[in-house]
Design a protein around this motif. Sequence first.
Motif, PDB file in Angstrom:
ATOM      1  N   SER A  90       0.776  -1.249  -0.192  1.00 45.24           N
ATOM      2  CA  SER A  90       0.055  -0.057   0.377  1.00 45.24           C
ATOM      3  C   SER A  90       1.214   0.948  -0.222  1.00 45.24           C
ATOM      4  CB  SER A  90      -0.525  -0.015   1.355  1.00 45.24           C
ATOM      5  OG  SER A  90      -1.348   1.094   1.474  1.00 45.24           O
ATOM      6  N   ASN A 144       6.437   6.866  -4.318  1.00 44.33           N
ATOM      7  CA  ASN A 144       7.794   6.944  -4.358  1.00 44.33           C
ATOM      8  C   ASN A 144       8.367   6.835  -5.281  1.00 44.33           C
ATOM      9  OD1 ASN A 144       6.310   4.550  -2.149  1.00 44.33           O
ATOM     10  ND2 ASN A 144       8.066   4.443  -1.633  1.00 44.33           N
ATOM     11  N   PHE A 149       2.084  10.996   2.059  1.00 42.42           N
ATOM     12  CA  PHE A 149       0.782  10.317   1.381  1.00 42.42           C
ATOM     13  C   PHE A 149       1.898   9.081   1.512  1.00 42.42           C
ATOM     14  CE2 PHE A 149       0.834   9.838  -3.347  1.00 42.42           C
ATOM     15  CZ  PHE A 149      -0.422   9.710  -3.727  1.00 42.42           C
ATOM     16  N   SER A 150       3.478   9.502   1.064  1.00 45.98           N
ATOM     17  CA  SER A 150       4.375   8.069   0.734  1.00 45.98           C
ATOM     18  C   SER A 150       3.623   6.824   1.331  1.00 45.98           C
ATOM     19  CB  SER A 150       4.781   8.797   0.891  1.00 45.98           C
ATOM     20  OG  SER A 150       5.901   7.415   0.110  1.00 45.98           O
ATOM     21  N   TYR A 162      -6.126   7.973  -9.381  1.00 44.72           N
ATOM     22  CA  TYR A 162      -4.460   7.531  -9.150  1.00 44.72           C
ATOM     23  C   TYR A 162      -4.881   6.524 -10.239  1.00 44.72           C
ATOM     24  CZ  TYR A 162      -1.051   4.947  -6.559  1.00 44.72           C
ATOM     25  OH  TYR A 162       0.063   5.104  -6.080  1.00 44.72           O
ATOM     26  N   SER A 185       0.442   6.088   2.937  1.00 40.39           N
ATOM     27  CA  SER A 185      -0.439   6.197   2.533  1.00 40.39           C
ATOM     28  C   SER A 185      -1.213   6.520   4.288  1.00 40.39           C
ATOM     29  CB  SER A 185      -0.718   4.142   2.481  1.00 40.39           C
ATOM     30  OG  SER A 185      -0.167   4.098   1.462  1.00 40.39           O
ATOM     31  N   ILE A 186      -0.695   7.720   4.783  1.00 42.01           N
ATOM     32  CA  ILE A 186      -1.657   7.781   6.193  1.00 42.01           C
ATOM     33  C   ILE A 186      -2.957   9.089   5.532  1.00 42.01           C
ATOM     34  CG2 ILE A 186      -1.078   9.289   7.985  1.00 42.01           C
ATOM     35  CD1 ILE A 186       1.577   8.748   8.217  1.00 42.01           C
ATOM     36  N   LEU A 231       3.257   5.402  -6.606  1.00 43.00           N
ATOM     37  CA  LEU A 231       3.654   6.235  -7.403  1.00 43.00           C
ATOM     38  C   LEU A 231       4.119   7.316  -6.815  1.00 43.00           C
ATOM     39  CD1 LEU A 231       0.021   6.489  -9.878  1.00 43.00           C
ATOM     40  CD2 LEU A 231       2.701   5.277 -10.496  1.00 43.00           C
TER      41      LEU A 231
END
Length: 453
Positions: free
Chosen positions: A20, A26, A222-223, A103, A225-226, A24
């Motif tokens: 998760s 990263n 964002f990275s 996304y 997934s928070i 994108l």
Amino acid sequence: MEKRANFGSKLGIILASAGSAVGLGNVWRFPTEVGSNGGAAFICIYVLCVLLLGIPLMVAEFVIGRHTHKNTADAYRQLAPGTPWVFQGYLGVFTSWFILCYYSVVSGWTLKYLFSAIAGKVTTVTDSAAYFVEFTSHPWAPIICMVVVMLLCHIVIVRGVQEGIERSSKLMMPLLLLIIAVLVVCSFSMPGSEDGLRFLLKPDFSKLTSSVILSAMGQSFFSLSIAMGCLCTYASYFTDDARLLKTAGSVALIDTTVAVMSGFIIFPAVFSVADVSPDAGPGLVFITLPTVFEMAFAHVPWIGWFFAMMFYLLLLLAALTSMMSIHEPTTAFLLEHFQISRRAATRIVTLSCIFVGVLCSLSFGPLSDVKFLFGMTFFDFFDFVSAKVFLPVGGFIISLFVGWKLDRQLVRDELTNQGTVKMHFFSVYIFILKWVAPLAIGLIFLNELGLFS
Ligand code: TRP
């Protein structure tokens, strides 16, 4: 009542959650941000944000999900029935549905670039910017790509938690990590790559402005997934012996490693080609990189072809595992809240996202003149509202909820697995959730809305 699904193993838990997180964000967004925020100094701040804010917030979502073993909306209803906190549960579910709509459009582009790379087109076009615009503004080609990746995601989700999400993560994540290793070696072996390494490793702290710091914070959320339903929903499938802090630490480590490695793949390659700027913005991986692959390997074109193909495969895998985690919160909600079958729930989410995704995709072409609120196209609107409004608001509420509202003993029990594992610094953890995280997120939010610029 049917027994609720759960992940089958601790490795499965880590790989699915890492799937998760690694996305994108990263491979595409992180290098872009590093490029436009001055390199190594940005990375230092980024890592600090992950440690100080990212991990605590991730753990907070894990606590909510694992304690209730319910979908995000019902989880908040159970923990704080009849209070306004319930709103956050619905917001989480809605945000993930909303994010999936756009996304999936960018994920579709990665599919197209993978096929073009295999056919050798990406590395031979003369004008990669024109190539990109021609594709994204095409009336139906990007829509087909978007639909195909949505269907791939659908096939996984419909099979359920263990057979679908866990199994495919166990397959895709190791492959993804292997590709990264191969690409890092390829990129380092290019002549002139030292400049890229210097850009990534030698911090120039004079470049640190408040907006760089706030961008690093936003990127870390964002990275990882928070702040939407993803991690909370996945955590509701965790087994009772899973260790929440350790899991969050492993996920953050994998996620940060992949982000930094993507930088190591991209910048040595970019710097090995003169007259390509590292500060290329969002076009970096779709416009700048094809040029780099082509120019850097002009003497041995097959290496450029191989590099490009592997790179876009990496991007697609990363996008797919994240899409799965964005799909699941809404699916789990429909399935449990309305007591319908998984097949029906998955179908509703997939079809509705495709429907709205078409509008997002068309906003690069035939609908580019249709402006929504504030003069934004559909795509821009979805991107702006979800990443810059819903995510910070969600993170803000989650940290307050776990820091102030949730019973302290409940949080401690979850973190220590009912007292069976040790936990140091519990009060520091609560302090971060009570004060540090809400303040920091408040600042990001105001910054993203442009109040500081
Ligand atoms: N973390 C993913 C990425 O890096 C994207 C993502 C998945 C996400 N779930 C999320 C971002 C939840 C914000 C919130 O691409």
